[in-house]
Design an enzyme around this catalytic site. Structure first.
Site, PDB file in Angstrom:
ATOM      1  N   GLN A 269     -20.910   3.895   4.795  1.00 48.78           N
ATOM      2  CA  GLN A 269     -19.623   4.489   5.161  1.00 48.78           C
ATOM      3  C   GLN A 269     -19.827   5.714   6.050  1.00 48.78           C
ATOM      4  O   GLN A 269     -20.584   6.625   5.710  1.00 48.78           O
ATOM      5  CB  GLN A 269     -18.843   4.874   3.897  1.00 48.78           C
TER       6      GLN A 269
ATOM      7  N   LYS B 110     -12.361  -1.439  -0.605  1.00 47.83           N
ATOM      8  CA  LYS B 110     -13.275  -2.518  -0.251  1.00 47.83           C
ATOM      9  C   LYS B 110     -13.869  -3.156  -1.502  1.00 47.83           C
ATOM     10  O   LYS B 110     -13.988  -4.387  -1.595  1.00 47.83           O
ATOM     11  CB  LYS B 110     -14.389  -1.985   0.652  1.00 47.83           C
TER      12      LYS B 110
ATOM     13  N   ASP C 118     -20.722  -4.698   9.513  1.00 49.69           N
ATOM     14  CA  ASP C 118     -19.836  -3.878  10.347  1.00 49.69           C
ATOM     15  C   ASP C 118     -20.019  -4.197  11.825  1.00 49.69           C
ATOM     16  O   ASP C 118     -19.196  -3.816  12.655  1.00 49.69           O
ATOM     17  CB  ASP C 118     -20.116  -2.392  10.124  1.00 49.69           C
TER      18      ASP C 118
END
Length: 291
Positions: A98, A54, A121
């Site tokens: 994460q 990412k 997200d």
């Protein structure tokens, strides 16, 4: 005839170039680049690899990216303090914590602590609610990647029978919401499909899957979708990522390629699209926050 390949790697490269052009246009006008802050707690190798990918993707597209690494012993209070600082930082437009997190930390509390405007997200309950109501602030990354993979390969879902195998909060549920809704100005990527959500406890799963014009496998079980479960010519999207003898494989058995009309590979299918849609959401967040 073998299935046509739904090449997520190639499409991701095309879309990242589009994102990079939009970012360059913003910075040329003197606006700050979209900024993504990733938070990694612990030393899980898969999470480290994912965050590293990412970070590189952000750099390549001209986004500002920072990775905040915390030890596995981090307390929930310590993690929430970092999230609060990132919420208040005007250079940060997107925050990604994460998952999974160590067992001493309540994932739900952390998800709810991220400012909804920076929740790229699309995990925060407020953003999930907006998605369900048809007014999404952001689309969840993996479901949006699936829909882009279909639409940009000329595979329409309007009026089609779509079966999603999997009911997770990350893929199955939000993807079903997006697929069933009518496209509007507020939600242009909606699929206008007839949607069935199935799972491994579904009675006669094979019969349900065989109804599908588009079949999405998001179970997390290697090879669970076999050729006898697929309608000839159907589009099959494999969201699964499973490690078998050190090799990354999907939820779809390789022999499905002899029956399906289209099939996404693992790796190289949905994975690159997920990261691409994260960049897309971070740019969108910057446009919403900074204008």
């Amino acid at each position: 005839m073998p299935a046509q390949r739904l090449d997520g790697k190639a499409l991701a490269a095309t879309m990242r170039a589009e994102i990079a052009a939009r970012v360059a246009a913003r910075t040329a006008k003197g606006q700050r680049p979209p900024g993504l802050a990733a938070v990694l707690v612990g030393e899980d190798p898969a999470s480290q690899t994912y965050v590293r990918n990412k970070h590189k993707a952000c750099h390549d597209a001209g986004l500002a990216s920072a990775v905040h690494t915390l030890p596995a012993s981090t307390t929930q209070a310590g993690l929430l303090e970092l999230v609060a600082r990132l919420n208040a930082d005007p250079a940060v437009h997107g925050i990604l914590v994460q998952l999974p997190l160590p067992k001493q930390i309540d994932e739900g509390a952390v998800i709810r602590a991220v400012a909804p405007a920076k929740d790229v997200d699309c995990f925060h309950p407020e953003n999930v609610g907006l998605l369900a109501a048809g007014f999404p602030r952001f689309y969840p990354c993996t479901p949006h990647g699936v829909l882009q993979l279909l639409s940009r390969n000329g595979i329409g879902t309007a009026g089609k029978e779509v079966v999603v195998v999997g009911r997770s909060n990350i893929v199955g549920k939000p993807l079903a919401l997006m697929l069933m809704q009518k496209p509007t100005a507020a939600s242009p990527a909606a699929g206008d499909a007839t949607v069935t959500v199935a799972h491994t406890r579904t009675a006669d799963l094979a019969a349900v899957c065989r109804r599908a014009d588009v079949l999405v496998a998001a179970v997390g079980r290697a090879g669970v979708i076999t050729p006898d479960m697929v309608k000839p010519g159907a589009a099959v999207v494999d969201v699964g990522t499973n490690s078998v003898n050190g090799k990354l494989v999907g939820d779809v058995h390789p022999d499905v390629g002899a029956v399906a009309g289209w099939l996404s590979p693992v790796p190289g299918g949905v994975g690159p699209m997920t990261i691409t849609m994260l960049l897309y959401n971070t740019l969108s967040a910057a446009e919403q926050i900074d204008g």
